[in-house]
Design an enzyme around this catalytic site. Sequence first.
Site, PDB file in Angstrom:
ATOM      1  N   ASP A 123       0.850  -1.191   0.000  1.00 57.89           N
ATOM      2  CA  ASP A 123       0.000   0.000   0.000  1.00 57.89           C
ATOM      3  C   ASP A 123       0.889   1.246   0.000  1.00 57.89           C
ATOM      4  OD1 ASP A 123      -3.207   0.532   1.020  1.00 57.89           O
ATOM      5  OD2 ASP A 123      -1.781   2.207   1.098  1.00 57.89           O
ATOM      6  N   ASN A 138     -12.589  -3.354   2.677  1.00 55.17           N
ATOM      7  CA  ASN A 138     -13.491  -2.221   2.826  1.00 55.17           C
ATOM      8  C   ASN A 138     -14.519  -2.335   1.703  1.00 55.17           C
ATOM      9  OD1 ASN A 138     -11.944  -1.224   4.958  1.00 55.17           O
ATOM     10  ND2 ASN A 138     -10.583  -0.147   3.555  1.00 55.17           N
ATOM     11  N   GLY A 190     -15.642   2.688   3.748  1.00 54.02           N
ATOM     12  CA  GLY A 190     -14.271   3.210   3.678  1.00 54.02           C
ATOM     13  C   GLY A 190     -13.525   2.823   2.416  1.00 54.02           C
ATOM     14  N   HIS A 194      -9.960  -5.756  -3.431  1.00 57.69           N
ATOM     15  CA  HIS A 194      -8.627  -5.988  -2.872  1.00 57.69           C
ATOM     16  C   HIS A 194      -8.761  -6.231  -1.384  1.00 57.69           C
ATOM     17  CE1 HIS A 194      -9.538  -1.704  -2.547  1.00 57.69           C
ATOM     18  NE2 HIS A 194      -8.805  -1.712  -1.452  1.00 57.69           N
TER      19      HIS A 194
HETATM   20  P1  AMP Z   1      -9.546   1.006   0.077  1.00 54.19           P
HETATM   21  O1  AMP Z   1      -9.853   2.177   0.944  1.00 54.19           O
HETATM   22  O2  AMP Z   1      -9.874  -0.310   0.758  1.00 54.19           O
HETATM   23  O3  AMP Z   1     -10.186   1.130  -1.284  1.00 54.19           O
HETATM   24  O4  AMP Z   1      -7.983   0.962  -0.093  1.00 54.19           O
HETATM   25  C1  AMP Z   1      -7.314   1.523  -1.166  1.00 54.19           C
HETATM   26  C2  AMP Z   1      -5.870   1.599  -0.784  1.00 54.19           C
HETATM   27  O5  AMP Z   1      -5.101   1.800  -1.953  1.00 54.19           O
HETATM   28  C3  AMP Z   1      -5.528   2.736   0.171  1.00 54.19           C
HETATM   29  O6  AMP Z   1      -5.031   2.210   1.403  1.00 54.19           O
HETATM   30  C4  AMP Z   1      -4.449   3.536  -0.579  1.00 54.19           C
HETATM   31  O7  AMP Z   1      -3.414   3.981   0.264  1.00 54.19           O
HETATM   32  C5  AMP Z   1      -3.955   2.533  -1.594  1.00 54.19           C
HETATM   33  N1  AMP Z   1      -3.382   3.101  -2.816  1.00 54.19           N
HETATM   34  C6  AMP Z   1      -3.834   4.135  -3.541  1.00 54.19           C
HETATM   35  N2  AMP Z   1      -3.061   4.343  -4.613  1.00 54.19           N
HETATM   36  C7  AMP Z   1      -2.099   3.392  -4.585  1.00 54.19           C
HETATM   37  C8  AMP Z   1      -0.990   3.074  -5.420  1.00 54.19           C
HETATM   38  N3  AMP Z   1      -0.716   3.770  -6.539  1.00 54.19           N
HETATM   39  N4  AMP Z   1      -0.198   2.039  -5.060  1.00 54.19           N
HETATM   40  C9  AMP Z   1      -0.442   1.346  -3.939  1.00 54.19           C
HETATM   41  N5  AMP Z   1      -1.485   1.591  -3.116  1.00 54.19           N
HETATM   42  C10 AMP Z   1      -2.300   2.602  -3.420  1.00 54.19           C
END
Ligand code: AMP
Length: 103
Positions: A29, A84, A90, A97
């Site tokens: 992440d 989430n 959230g 994922h």
């Molecule tokens: P969610 O809130 O469950 O949709 O989680 C999405 C996650 O993706 C968040 O924790 C972000 O920090 C992460 N995220 C966003 N952009 C990227 C990226 N380019 N590479 C890796 N993680 C990312």
Amino acid sequence: MDCLFCKIIGREIPAQIVHEDDVTVVFPDIHPKARVHLLIVLKKHIPTIADLQDGDEKIMGHLMRVAQKVAQDEKLSGYRLQFNIGKDGGQEIFHIHCHLLAN
Ligand code: AMP
């Protein structure tokens, strides 16, 4: 499709991929909330757990096995898995994922 995780899967956006197979990719992440914070991402674009359909059990089961494998690779003695689901749950990226978190 304008989906960040689809672009990472397609190598249009870089990520430090630590595992890849026919069904999943795993990468850290970008904003880690724990010492180890990996995202286990389905290659199939399904927006949320709420959108799963009959037949998706196999890839979701596979995702869990990948979580187990990467946790073993990281030699984690314990960890959390988190999905989430939906804006009110959230979720920011609408492509299924699982967060794997460990301190
Ligand atoms: P969610 O809130 O469950 O949709 O989680 C999405 C996650 O993706 C968040 O924790 C972000 O920090 C992460 N995220 C966003 N952009 C990227 C990226 N380019 N590479 C890796 N993680 C990312």
